[in-house]
Motif scaffolding. Structure first.
Motif, PDB file in Angstrom:
ATOM      1  N   TYR A  68       0.792  -1.428  -0.053  1.00 39.41           N
ATOM      2  CA  TYR A  68      -0.069  -0.090  -0.111  1.00 39.41           C
ATOM      3  C   TYR A  68       0.884   1.337  -0.034  1.00 39.41           C
ATOM      4  O   TYR A  68       0.200   2.404  -0.180  1.00 39.41           O
ATOM      5  N   VAL A  69       2.200   1.344   0.451  1.00 39.33           N
ATOM      6  CA  VAL A  69       2.781   2.361   0.665  1.00 39.33           C
ATOM      7  C   VAL A  69       4.121   2.532  -0.559  1.00 39.33           C
ATOM      8  O   VAL A  69       4.225   1.505  -1.173  1.00 39.33           O
ATOM      9  N   LEU A  94       1.677   7.033   1.239  1.00 40.30           N
ATOM     10  CA  LEU A  94       0.641   6.023   0.404  1.00 40.30           C
ATOM     11  C   LEU A  94       1.034   5.831  -1.084  1.00 40.30           C
ATOM     12  O   LEU A  94       1.301   6.915  -1.611  1.00 40.30           O
ATOM     13  N   LYS A  95       0.697   4.798  -1.606  1.00 38.90           N
ATOM     14  CA  LYS A  95       0.763   4.927  -3.072  1.00 38.90           C
ATOM     15  C   LYS A  95      -0.267   5.833  -3.820  1.00 38.90           C
ATOM     16  O   LYS A  95      -1.368   6.091  -2.969  1.00 38.90           O
ATOM     17  N   SER A  98      -4.876   5.687  -3.466  1.00 39.01           N
ATOM     18  CA  SER A  98      -4.722   4.632  -2.286  1.00 39.01           C
ATOM     19  C   SER A  98      -6.428   4.353  -1.972  1.00 39.01           C
ATOM     20  O   SER A  98      -7.179   5.053  -1.744  1.00 39.01           O
ATOM     21  N   THR A 104      -7.614   7.608   5.863  1.00 37.28           N
ATOM     22  CA  THR A 104      -6.762   8.770   6.068  1.00 37.28           C
ATOM     23  C   THR A 104      -7.439   9.949   5.916  1.00 37.28           C
ATOM     24  O   THR A 104      -6.365  11.027   5.863  1.00 37.28           O
ATOM     25  N   ASN A 108      -2.217  11.803   1.866  1.00 34.25           N
ATOM     26  CA  ASN A 108      -1.517  10.613   1.020  1.00 34.25           C
ATOM     27  C   ASN A 108      -0.562  10.058   1.976  1.00 34.25           C
ATOM     28  O   ASN A 108       0.631   9.496   1.541  1.00 34.25           O
ATOM     29  N   SER A 109      -0.872   9.817   3.389  1.00 32.97           N
ATOM     30  CA  SER A 109       0.206   9.037   4.216  1.00 32.97           C
ATOM     31  C   SER A 109      -0.856   8.126   5.182  1.00 32.97           C
ATOM     32  O   SER A 109      -1.975   8.721   5.291  1.00 32.97           O
ATOM     33  N   VAL A 110      -0.212   7.136   5.588  1.00 30.69           N
ATOM     34  CA  VAL A 110      -0.931   6.174   6.609  1.00 30.69           C
ATOM     35  C   VAL A 110      -0.186   6.105   7.829  1.00 30.69           C
ATOM     36  O   VAL A 110       1.066   5.862   7.583  1.00 30.69           O
TER      37      VAL A 110
END
Ligand code: TXA
Ligand code: MG
Length: 325
Positions: A68-69, A94-95, A98, A104, A108-110
């Motif tokens: 996923y990242v 994250l890709k 996502s 989230t 764009n981050s987890v």
């Protein structure tokens, strides 16, 4: 609602878009399939959580996180491989596009982790998708470390809770972020800088480790958390106050006052800080059942610096944060 459910029931509820509380080794989580925006919205409503505070996601393995990242750096991979499953969470980009964006909040981050609890891992394996699971408590309240605490707080609003007994650690995971071989501890927790440094050293990785100001990066750090209903005031000297009959004292074994009987609650010994951490939220819950007018807290500095920082981090949210922030 049938409150306590088994693993099979939890599985079918989660697969049909429901919300269930699950045990982890840290605190209970309130879980749903992270891709499901309706279920995610229900979690926000149940917790009364501010909408700009994204949900931590739980994965079955480091391999699943990697799907996923963006490509993991050597430092990120080394730390995840060492500590997962376990109480380490990592903020990762994250890709694009996502499926986790509902959890989230469009970021764009987890914050990702692999929980070290067999029931939770079994569900993650069968569902084969990440589960969003913030702590299973109303926003602004202490986290739950057993199913009774979950039921008393949010039991009427959820589709069930798996009773996995008491959480082993009783305090939330450490959240870190790695940037150019700098490791920043965004939220102190069970795993400290000493353990992280050892792992990096053993892998021949040169990196600095520091505590970060989590406020900009993890929105949850801005809000008041963990507070009991009973007013709680910290004192710096025990002889500063006279404890009245309708008041209670929370302290450590070293300062336990037998005369107060059940109105004195010990968090444990200063020499066993992991025990103090494990008892912190349970003590808040116990205090709220005691029905005293107010409580005093006397907790001298804990000799272990990281545990002191971790427990202070939670206490600051209990004692000092402006609830309207
Ligand atoms: O031990 C734990 O981490 C527990 C168990 C249930 O896994 N979970 C937990 O979740 O403590 P929560 O939601 O109470 O705390 C997670 C923190 C919050 O402060 C949130 O703001 C931050 O992580 N967070 C989650 N996703 C984020 C993201 N994408 N970017 C920045 N911060 C994030
Ligand atoms: Mg929480």
């Amino acid at each position: 609602m049938k409150k306590v459910i088994n693993e099979q029931e939890a599985l079918s509820i989660l697969l049909s878009g429901g919300v269930v509380a699950l045990p982890t080794e840290t605190v209970y989580g309130l879980a749903c399939v992270a891709e499901n925006s309706n279920a995610v919205e229900r979690i926000y409503n149940i917790k009364q959580r501010p909408k700009d505070n994204p949900l931590i996601c739980h994965f079955y393995s480091v391999k699943q996180i990697a799907e996923y990242v963006n490509t993991l750096s050597k430092t990120e991979e080394t730390l995840l491989e060492h500590f997962c499953p376990g109480p380490l969470s990592m903020l990762l980009p994250l890709k694009d596009n996502s499926p986790l964006l509902p959890a989230t909040g469009g970021r764009n981050s987890v914050v990702a982790r692999v929980p070290a609890h067999p029931l939770f891992l079994a569900l993650l394996l069968q569902i084969n998708k990440p589960l969003a699971a913030p702590s299973a408590n109303t926003s602004g309240k202490y986290s739950a470390v057993n199913s009774e605490m979950v039921i008393r707080d949010i039991g009427e609003k959820i589709d069930g809770v798996i009773d996995g007994g008491e959480c082993r650690n009783g305090i939330e995971s450490t959240i870190i972020q790695v940037q150019n071989d700098n490791v920043t501890i965004l939220r102190p927790g069970v795993i400290g800088p000493g353990e992280i440094a050892d792992v990096l050293l053993n892998s021949g990785i040169k990196a600095t480790i520091q505590y970060g100001t989590a406020v900009q990066t993890t929105p949850g750090a801005r809000y008041k958390h963990y507070a009991p209903n009973t007013p709680l005031t910290e004192i710096s000297e025990l002889n500063q106050i006279k404890i009245r009959d309708d008041e209670s004292l929370i302290t450590v074994d070293e300062y336990f006052d037998v005369q107060l009987q059940e109105r004195c609650i010990s968090l444990g010994s200063l020499s066993k800080p992991e025990q103090i951490a494990a008892r912190l939220y349970k003590t808040m819950f116990f205090l709220d059942q005691l029905n005293v007018k107010k409580a005093w807290l006397y907790l001298p500095e804990i000799p272990d610096a990281h545990w002191n920082a971790t427990i202070r981090n939670r206490l600051n949210k209990i004692l000092h944060t402006n609830p309207t922030e």
